[in-house]
Scaffold this active site. Structure first.
Site, PDB file in Angstrom:
ATOM      1  N   MET A 167       0.969  -1.206   0.017  1.00 11.59           N
ATOM      2  CA  MET A 167       0.142   0.154  -0.109  1.00 11.59           C
ATOM      3  C   MET A 167       0.938   1.244   0.116  1.00 11.59           C
ATOM      4  SD  MET A 167      -2.984  -1.061   2.661  1.00 11.59           S
ATOM      5  CE  MET A 167      -3.903   0.329   2.378  1.00 11.59           C
ATOM      6  N   HIS A 168       0.191   2.517  -0.225  1.00 10.22           N
ATOM      7  CA  HIS A 168       0.831   3.894  -0.023  1.00 10.22           C
ATOM      8  C   HIS A 168       1.715   4.184  -1.053  1.00 10.22           C
ATOM      9  CE1 HIS A 168      -0.994   2.956   3.826  1.00 10.22           C
ATOM     10  NE2 HIS A 168      -0.487   2.150   4.134  1.00 10.22           N
TER      11      HIS A 168
ATOM     12  N   ASP B 270      -2.810  -4.891   0.469  1.00 12.15           N
ATOM     13  CA  ASP B 270      -2.307  -6.094   0.822  1.00 12.15           C
ATOM     14  C   ASP B 270      -2.794  -6.664   2.145  1.00 12.15           C
ATOM     15  OD1 ASP B 270      -0.889  -4.300   2.352  1.00 12.15           O
ATOM     16  OD2 ASP B 270       1.025  -4.838   1.895  1.00 12.15           O
TER      17      ASP B 270
END
Length: 485
Positions: free
Chosen positions: A78-79, A237
């Site tokens: 992520m991110h 995830d």
């Protein structure tokens, strides 16, 4: 029919081939490099992800009739910030979730825009790893590159774009950008304004199981797949791992001991804790979840064994550990800084309490316990909201250790359910693809059907009491050292 789940991780892409029944036919993993151009920076080349995913899919499906592949779904780190120009060229290497360069931008968002406003706009506050601070960093430090941005996307969405041509993301992954109005599952106009981006630069939003497109002809031909293979949005995830472990519906819990460590609590209702110590995100099943994320979990044990002890035999290092709840050595697991609940990128790892009779095994035990205590910090926040959790599933590389599972069960006073098959985000991605192809009516149905519990590690009252005492000491260490980091 077959379904492919692609888990785009930090060190490798893991691909899983699943039949409609849930039977796993094949698993392939392909590594790619990670770059640290400056201390605290962490980057990858998105083209590496795509190249290795394509090679992985060819290897994954070499023994089946490839025309039987019906759908592809994702779980992904992520991110991360991926930026493309108007010609779809990658502008700069992706800035990853564990990159710590955005301290100034994070402080600006939390202190000048204000945590209350951020929470109102997005249900979360700024963390150094989130995407919005990275956009602000790029705007300030790389204005020429920032001016070229036509598309902003998350890591797994780059794969979906390369495969299908669909500029898309899903609400679970988008929740970690600090650009999404989580409660209403739409982009926040206020956050777009703050970051200086337009809605056309952001991907179209989908639920995790929704079909975003089909394979491009050139991709289908190269893989030997049908052009009708459906590509579904997938999930971040942790949400994908939660689907894979059946952590769907209301009040379910999953602990992940991967590179990072998470405690994930699913909820039908939207909720935010008043200090924003936990992330409040959309879930891949159409509802919401609370999540505590520590930046270093199994990676602490990997660092300790491989870098310090110079061994890869984790089991041998854990074998002498037999006195639980009595270790006088403590370890603060903040090797990459910490996110939940401290939100401090400057925090660092610390061993505390050694004496002349401290052993190698004591130190190893302290590392395992430190991660468990760190996860307990987030559990305590959830408990303060009145959320009652009695048991949890467990997944991730660290979950292969019977000792670590026992420590987790007793430190957190939770029953720890062990699954027959634990393939985390790649399994979740394949399951989401199956729902998108109408093989199952919804995510909750497939999640509950495929998560088979084969063992439960029960907390032991005597050990729980010992660990309660140790945890109360652990809790005092971070505040005592905070000003020294």
């Amino acid at each position: 029919m077959y379904y492919i789940g692609i888990d785009l991780g930090t060190s490798a892409v893991k691909l899983l081939l699943m039949e409609e029944s849930g039977k796993i036919c094949n698993i392939v993993s392909k590594e790619y490099p990670l770059f640290f151009p400056h201390p605290g920076w962490s980057e990858q080349n998105p083209q590496d992800w795509f190249a290795q995913s394509m090679e992985g899919m060819k290897e994954l499906t070499k023994d089946i009739d490839r025309k039987e592949v019906a759908g592809i779904g994702f779980g992904g780190q992520m991110h991360g910030l991926v930026t493309l120009d108007e010609n779809d060229q990658v502008i700069r290497p992706a800035i990853l979730w564990n990159d710590g360069r955005t301290q100034e931008e994070t402080e600006y968002l939390n202190n000048e825009i204000g945590k209350n406003k951020l929470s109102e706009y997005t249900a979360n506050i700024a963390f150094a790893g989130f995407t919005a601070p990275k956009i602000l960093w790029m705007k300030k430090n790389e204005p020429d590159k920032f001016a070229r941005i036509a598309k902003i996307m998350l890591p797994k969405d780059y794969l979906a774009y390369c495969l299908s041509g669909s500029f898309c993301t899903d609400v679970s992954d988008a929740s970690g950008m600090l650009l999404l109005d989580v409660k209403n599952r739409c982009w926040s106009k206020e956050m777009m304004e703050i970051c200086g981006v337009k809605e056309e630069q952001l991907p179209k939003l989908y639920e995790s199981w929704q079909v975003v497109g089909t394979l491009k002809k050139s991709i289908a031909d190269e893989l030997g797949f049908s052009e009708n293979v459906k590509v579904v949005a997938g999930a971040g995830d942790n949400a994908a791992a939660a689907v894979g472990t059946g952590t769907v519906g209301d009040g379910q819990c999953n602990i992940s001991l991967g590179t990072s460590g998470t405690i994930f609590i699913s909820s039908k209702d939207f909720g935010v804790d008043e200090n924003n110590a936990l992330h409040s995100f959309c879930h891949a099943d159409g509802s919401y979840h609370l999540m505590g994320c520590m930046l270093s979990a199994a990676s602490c044990n990997k660092w300790w064994a491989e870098e310090i002890l110079q061994t890869k035999d984790f089991a041998a290092e854990q074998a002498p550990i037999n006195k639980l709840g009595e270790n006088r050595v403590f370890f603060l697991p903040y090797l990459m800084g910490e996110r939940s609940p401290h939100n401090n990128p400057d925090a660092r790892g610390v061993f505390f309490g050694m004496s002349m009779d401290s052993t190698r095994a004591d130190m190893t035990q302290a590392v395992l316990e430190g991660v468990a205590f760190g996860l307990r910090d987030s559990l305590e926040v959830a408990r303060s909201l009145g959320i009652k959790i009695e048991r949890t599933k467990i997944c991730g590389g660290g979950a292969k250790s019977p000792l670590w599972k026992k420590i987790i069960a007793n430190v957190m006073n939770l029953k720890v359910d062990v699954l027959e098959v634990e393939e985390g985000p790649s399994m979740g991605g394949a399951m989401l693809a199956a729902v998108g192809c109408d093989a199952y009516p919804d995510v909750e149905t497939i999640g509950k059907k495929m998560a088979h519990v084969v063992d439960t590690v029960e907390p032991e009252p005597e050990l729980v009491a010992k660990y309660e005492e140790r945890y109360q000491k652990f809790r005092k260490l971070y505040p005592a050292m905070k000003d020294l980091f």
